[in-house]
Scaffold this motif. Structure first.
Motif, PDB file in Angstrom:
ATOM      1  N   PHE A  68      23.540  36.790  61.146  1.00 24.14           N
ATOM      2  CA  PHE A  68      22.089  36.845  61.283  1.00 24.14           C
ATOM      3  C   PHE A  68      21.542  37.596  60.083  1.00 24.14           C
ATOM      4  N   ASP A  69      20.707  36.913  59.286  1.00 24.52           N
ATOM      5  CA  ASP A  69      20.171  37.497  58.059  1.00 24.52           C
ATOM      6  C   ASP A  69      18.650  37.520  58.133  1.00 24.52           C
ATOM      7  N   SER A  70      18.104  38.645  58.523  1.00 27.78           N
ATOM      8  CA  SER A  70      16.652  38.753  58.661  1.00 27.78           C
ATOM      9  C   SER A  70      15.941  38.670  57.310  1.00 27.78           C
ATOM     10  N   GLU A  71      16.631  38.991  56.232  1.00 28.30           N
ATOM     11  CA  GLU A  71      16.001  38.960  54.913  1.00 28.30           C
ATOM     12  C   GLU A  71      15.704  37.534  54.455  1.00 28.30           C
ATOM     13  N   GLU A  72      16.413  36.566  55.004  1.00 32.12           N
ATOM     14  CA  GLU A  72      16.212  35.172  54.623  1.00 32.12           C
ATOM     15  C   GLU A  72      15.023  34.531  55.330  1.00 32.12           C
ATOM     16  N   VAL A  73      14.538  35.159  56.377  1.00 30.87           N
ATOM     17  CA  VAL A  73      13.509  34.557  57.223  1.00 30.87           C
ATOM     18  C   VAL A  73      12.134  34.707  56.576  1.00 30.87           C
ATOM     19  N   ASP A  74      11.349  33.626  56.601  1.00 30.80           N
ATOM     20  CA  ASP A  74       9.966  33.701  56.124  1.00 30.80           C
ATOM     21  C   ASP A  74       9.201  34.715  56.961  1.00 30.80           C
ATOM     22  N   PRO A  77       9.331  38.224  62.008  1.00 33.27           N
ATOM     23  CA  PRO A  77       8.892  37.608  63.266  1.00 33.27           C
ATOM     24  C   PRO A  77       9.575  38.243  64.474  1.00 33.27           C
ATOM     25  N   THR A  78       8.887  38.271  65.579  1.00 32.12           N
ATOM     26  CA  THR A  78       9.462  38.733  66.832  1.00 32.12           C
ATOM     27  C   THR A  78      10.044  37.526  67.573  1.00 32.12           C
ATOM     28  N   ASP A  79      10.255  37.667  68.882  1.00 32.57           N
ATOM     29  CA  ASP A  79      10.770  36.538  69.658  1.00 32.57           C
ATOM     30  C   ASP A  79       9.652  35.656  70.214  1.00 32.57           C
ATOM     31  N   VAL A  80       8.415  35.888  69.778  1.00 32.35           N
ATOM     32  CA  VAL A  80       7.298  34.998  70.093  1.00 32.35           C
ATOM     33  C   VAL A  80       6.784  34.426  68.777  1.00 32.35           C
ATOM     34  N   TRP A  81       6.898  33.110  68.617  1.00 28.15           N
ATOM     35  CA  TRP A  81       6.551  32.454  67.361  1.00 28.15           C
ATOM     36  C   TRP A  81       5.297  31.615  67.558  1.00 28.15           C
ATOM     37  N   TRP A  82       4.202  32.016  66.930  1.00 27.27           N
ATOM     38  CA  TRP A  82       2.992  31.215  66.920  1.00 27.27           C
ATOM     39  C   TRP A  82       3.083  30.245  65.749  1.00 27.27           C
ATOM     40  N   HIS A  83       3.171  28.973  66.059  1.00 24.40           N
ATOM     41  CA  HIS A  83       3.323  27.960  65.021  1.00 24.40           C
ATOM     42  C   HIS A  83       2.700  26.667  65.525  1.00 24.40           C
ATOM     43  N   THR A  84       1.877  26.052  64.699  1.00 29.39           N
ATOM     44  CA  THR A  84       1.234  24.814  65.110  1.00 29.39           C
ATOM     45  C   THR A  84       2.245  23.693  65.289  1.00 29.39           C
ATOM     46  N   ILE A  85       1.887  22.690  66.075  1.00 28.15           N
ATOM     47  CA  ILE A  85       2.708  21.501  66.178  1.00 28.15           C
ATOM     48  C   ILE A  85       2.574  20.680  64.902  1.00 28.15           C
ATOM     49  N   VAL A  86       3.337  19.592  64.804  1.00 30.00           N
ATOM     50  CA  VAL A  86       3.195  18.689  63.665  1.00 30.00           C
ATOM     51  C   VAL A  86       1.846  17.989  63.782  1.00 30.00           C
ATOM     52  N   SER A  87       1.049  18.093  62.749  1.00 25.20           N
ATOM     53  CA  SER A  87      -0.277  17.490  62.775  1.00 25.20           C
ATOM     54  C   SER A  87      -0.180  15.976  62.904  1.00 25.20           C
ATOM     55  N   ARG A 100      13.116  28.552  60.254  1.00 23.27           N
ATOM     56  CA  ARG A 100      13.320  29.963  60.578  1.00 23.27           C
ATOM     57  C   ARG A 100      14.690  30.194  61.213  1.00 23.27           C
ATOM     58  N   MET A 101      15.110  29.289  62.086  1.00 29.33           N
ATOM     59  CA  MET A 101      16.421  29.407  62.733  1.00 29.33           C
ATOM     60  C   MET A 101      17.549  29.206  61.722  1.00 29.33           C
ATOM     61  N   VAL A 102      17.411  28.177  60.903  1.00 30.12           N
ATOM     62  CA  VAL A 102      18.434  27.879  59.902  1.00 30.12           C
ATOM     63  C   VAL A 102      18.581  29.042  58.921  1.00 30.12           C
ATOM     64  N   ALA A 103      17.458  29.597  58.500  1.00 24.18           N
ATOM     65  CA  ALA A 103      17.488  30.700  57.537  1.00 24.18           C
ATOM     66  C   ALA A 103      18.214  31.920  58.097  1.00 24.18           C
ATOM     67  N   ALA A 104      17.963  32.229  59.355  1.00 19.13           N
ATOM     68  CA  ALA A 104      18.543  33.434  59.950  1.00 19.13           C
ATOM     69  C   ALA A 104      20.015  33.279  60.271  1.00 19.13           C
ATOM     70  N   GLN A 148      15.858  22.052  52.547  1.00 19.48           N
ATOM     71  CA  GLN A 148      15.024  23.024  51.845  1.00 19.48           C
ATOM     72  C   GLN A 148      15.786  24.301  51.510  1.00 19.48           C
ATOM     73  N   LEU A 149      16.728  24.666  52.380  1.00 21.87           N
ATOM     74  CA  LEU A 149      17.407  25.961  52.271  1.00 21.87           C
ATOM     75  C   LEU A 149      18.810  25.871  51.678  1.00 21.87           C
ATOM     76  N   GLY A 150      19.236  24.703  51.279  1.00 20.32           N
ATOM     77  CA  GLY A 150      20.551  24.577  50.664  1.00 20.32           C
ATOM     78  C   GLY A 150      21.702  24.615  51.647  1.00 20.32           C
ATOM     79  N   ARG A 151      21.453  24.259  52.893  1.00 25.55           N
ATOM     80  CA  ARG A 151      22.525  24.127  53.878  1.00 25.55           C
ATOM     81  C   ARG A 151      22.950  22.666  53.956  1.00 25.55           C
ATOM     82  N   ARG A 152      24.156  22.442  54.458  1.00 23.61           N
ATOM     83  CA  ARG A 152      24.656  21.087  54.670  1.00 23.61           C
ATOM     84  C   ARG A 152      24.468  20.716  56.137  1.00 23.61           C
ATOM     85  N   TYR A 153      24.207  19.445  56.413  1.00 22.89           N
ATOM     86  CA  TYR A 153      23.829  19.087  57.773  1.00 22.89           C
ATOM     87  C   TYR A 153      24.490  17.794  58.233  1.00 22.89           C
TER      88      TYR A 153
END
Length: 283
Positions: free
Chosen positions: A168-174, A195-205, A225-229, A253-258
């Motif tokens: 878990f890397d909190s420094e990577e999180v936006d 961020p805390t454990d409550v995430w205010w984020h709009t849906i996909v427009s 946010r999950m991938v980064a952490a 976006q984050l350079g991970r493989r999927y």
């Protein structure tokens, strides 16, 4: 499938259970799944409870060697594509536990109708001390009920394979703005807060560039946010209910493989257009 987590990013057309059983143990660092929410119009609730039983006679042996018996009542018909949601979901979550690396993390995205049952299930599969967080994704879009508090959140359950080894890397999180910026120093205000454990984020427009047309698409910012952490650059991440491929977009976006798995041809079509560099497997 033994080499599936090697080489190129992949989009796989397959039944996810068949895929999961072919994957070697401890193959992936992070799993995000957004399974069907089981919101068919005709619904009734299964009666489920878990009790510890003596002398190891239960039908499940949990962590610490405790024996459990899972009691379920009859589950009536649903309008979804399966008749028993929990018989459908449980073996897939057991496979998720098996294929997670020791430093791995599972994010299970559900809505309010089913999340309490899933919490009991994951406590049994992973162990209660492997529970990391219950994340609330709050948004404000859609219909407004006048007969109850409008339901405007989803829940994401977070479990780790090993509580002593998970990444878990909190420094990577936006970071996000302070709600009361006048109460913090200019330096903190400029940096933003974790961020805390409550995430205010709009849906996909519905009219935005991110929209793919897939009905259950989740926003990239949420999954990013999950991938980064919970993964590092170059780590493998997996979604076996991949839908529109948002995990792949965030990982890219984050350079991970999927690896993205779905058996719905519509989902495969959306993902291959959205992520054209990924290798298509299974067709």
């Amino acid at each position: 499938m033994s080499a599936i987590f090697s080489g190129d990013n992949k989009i796989i057309l397959a039944d996810n259970m068949e895929f999961l059983t072919s994957v070697p143990d401890k193959s992936v660092t992070m799993i995000y799944v957004d399974p069907p929410f089981n919101t068919g119009r005709t619904q009734s609730r299964t009666q489920m409870k878990t009790v510890r039983v003596a002398n190891g006679k239960g039908d499940r042996v949990g962590f610490g060697g405790h024996s459990y018996e899972t009691l379920r009542g009859a589950l009536a018909s649903y309008d979804d594509a399966f008749t028993n949601y929990w018989d459908f979901l449980e073996p897939r979550l057991e496979q998720a536990w098996r294929i997670l690396a020791d430093d791995g993390t599972l994010y299970l995205h559900l809505d309010y109708r089913e999340v309490h049952y899933a919490k009991v299930m994951l406590d049994m599969i992973f162990g209660r001390d492997h529970f990391l967080n219950e994340i609330i994704w709050a948004y404000d879009y859609g219909g407004k009920s006048r007969s109850r508090w409008p339901a405007k959140h989803d829940t994401i359950l977070v479990y780790v394979k090993d509580p002593t080894k998970y990444w878990f890397d909190s420094e990577e999180v936006d970071r996000e703005p302070y709600m009361a910026p006048g109460l913090v120093t200019p330096e903190k205000r400029e940096r933003g807060k974790m961020p805390t454990d409550v995430w205010w984020h709009t849906i996909v427009s519905p009219t935005g560039k991110e929209k793919t047309g897939y009905p259950t698409q989740k926003p990239v910012g949420l999954v990013r946010r999950m991938v980064a952490a919970s993964s590092r650059r170059g780590d493998w991440v997996l979604d076996f209910f991949a839908g529109s491929g948002t995990l792949g977009a965030a990982a890219q976006q984050l350079g991970r493989r999927y690896v993205l798995v779905d058996q719905n041809p519509q989902a495969i079509d959306v993902m291959t257009k959205r992520l054209p560099a990924a290798a298509l497997v299974g067709v």
